[in-house]
Write an enzyme that holds these catalytic residues in place. Structure first.
Site, PDB file in Angstrom:
ATOM      1  N   GLY A 192       3.114 123.224   1.361  1.00 18.31           N
ATOM      2  CA  GLY A 192       4.085 122.200   1.006  1.00 18.31           C
ATOM      3  C   GLY A 192       5.485 122.783   1.023  1.00 18.31           C
ATOM      4  O   GLY A 192       6.186 122.775   0.014  1.00 18.31           O
ATOM      5  N   VAL A 214      -3.608 119.271   3.635  1.00 22.80           N
ATOM      6  CA  VAL A 214      -4.410 120.141   2.767  1.00 22.80           C
ATOM      7  C   VAL A 214      -5.311 119.369   1.824  1.00 22.80           C
ATOM      8  O   VAL A 214      -6.113 119.975   1.110  1.00 22.80           O
ATOM      9  CB  VAL A 214      -3.524 121.121   1.965  1.00 22.80           C
ATOM     10  CG1 VAL A 214      -2.856 122.103   2.889  1.00 22.80           C
ATOM     11  CG2 VAL A 214      -2.504 120.382   1.115  1.00 22.80           C
ATOM     12  N   TYR A 272      -1.159 110.319 -11.644  1.00 23.72           N
ATOM     13  CA  TYR A 272      -0.290 111.462 -11.350  1.00 23.72           C
ATOM     14  C   TYR A 272      -0.258 112.427 -12.530  1.00 23.72           C
ATOM     15  O   TYR A 272      -0.420 113.645 -12.369  1.00 23.72           O
ATOM     16  CB  TYR A 272       1.116 110.957 -11.027  1.00 23.72           C
ATOM     17  CG  TYR A 272       2.151 112.044 -10.841  1.00 23.72           C
ATOM     18  CD1 TYR A 272       2.220 112.765  -9.659  1.00 23.72           C
ATOM     19  CD2 TYR A 272       3.075 112.337 -11.847  1.00 23.72           C
ATOM     20  CE1 TYR A 272       3.176 113.757  -9.475  1.00 23.72           C
ATOM     21  CE2 TYR A 272       4.038 113.320 -11.673  1.00 23.72           C
ATOM     22  CZ  TYR A 272       4.083 114.026 -10.490  1.00 23.72           C
ATOM     23  OH  TYR A 272       5.022 115.011 -10.320  1.00 23.72           O
TER      24      TYR A 272
END
Length: 253
Positions: free
Chosen positions: A14, A64, A154
């Site tokens: 990332g 990923v 989240y």
């Protein structure tokens, strides 16, 4: 004293923009060789980094959250760096989600995969190839330790990262140190806070003034600085820790 990583090999998962890109630049400036994995290309930044650092920076593209993708990517990287790395940084994540208290399964699963499965997959494929004395750093969020109004799935995924790191820090010790960084509100172009500022700058500025004691956004470099410290020998007695970098926003003891 400046932290150096001469001769070290770093994988940043990332690393194409924002916090991840700042981490990549910081390691390169400190002398490391960096292998960047991202879902999308950032051609302008890639050309800039290659012009400045040559073959010390290499770019790979993989989702990923898909185990096959990260396995294939890791094989290419490990061949190029002779089967071993020193530092793994996991930075994939997204706070964009639904607004319901408990969102639909597809929304939940997408957020979980982006924010937790990406960390799990990268750790699984690279942890066996990290040299003795190496380090793993996870980028989580203060949403994983306090209720700040972030989407439910989240927050839970970010909380799971913290737990995962604590367990790994015991199971991989003493060979590898594992730590987590918990960013607060980090502003960068085309990031979440950039979008919110464009939508309602008055509301965002009021929130920052009221909720953040330092009364400002953090910058990607603030997180990169913390990553370099925790990855270095200066943090040789630090593992299983969670470092909050939020301008004082969190309030729990």
């Amino acid at each position: 004293m400046e932290i150096k990583f001469l001769g070290k090999t770093v994988v940043v998962v990332g690393g194409s923009r924002g916090i991840g890109l700042s981490i990549v630049r910081s390691f390169l400036k400190s002398g490391a060789s960096v292998y960047v994995i991202s879902r999308t290309k950032n051609l302008e930044s890639e050309l800039e980094l290659m012009a400045s650092f040559g073959d010390r920076v290499n770019f790979y593209y993989a989702d990923v959250t898909v185990e096959f993708d990260i396995i294939s990517c890791s094989k290419e990287i490990l061949i190029k760096c002779f089967g071993a790395i020193d530092i793994l940084i996991c930075n994939v994540g997204s706070g964009k989600s639904g607004s319901d208290p408990i969102n639909a399964p597809d929304v939940w699963n997408q957020s979980w995969n982006t924010n937790f499965s990406s960390v799990l997959n990268a750790s699984r494929v690279f942890s066996h190839s990290i040299n003795n004395g190496g380090a793993i750093i996870f980028i989580s969020s203060i949403a994983g330790i306090e209720n700040i109004g972030a989407p439910t799935e989240y927050s839970i995924a970010k909380s799971a990262i913290k737990t995962f790191a604590k367990i790994l820090s015991h199971k991989l010790a003493p060979a590898i140190r594992v730590n987590t960084i918990l960013p607060g509100n980090i502003y960068f172009e085309k990031g979440t806070w950039d979008e919110k500022m464009r939508e309602n700058p008055t509301l965002v500025k009021e929130m920052i003034t009221e909720k953040v004691p330092l009364k400002k956004f953090g910058e990607p470099q603030d997180i990169a600085n913390a990553v370099l410290f925790l990855s270095s020998d200066k943090a040789s007695f630090v593992t299983g820790a969670s470092l909050t970098v939020d301008g004082g926003q969190t309030i729990s003891f």
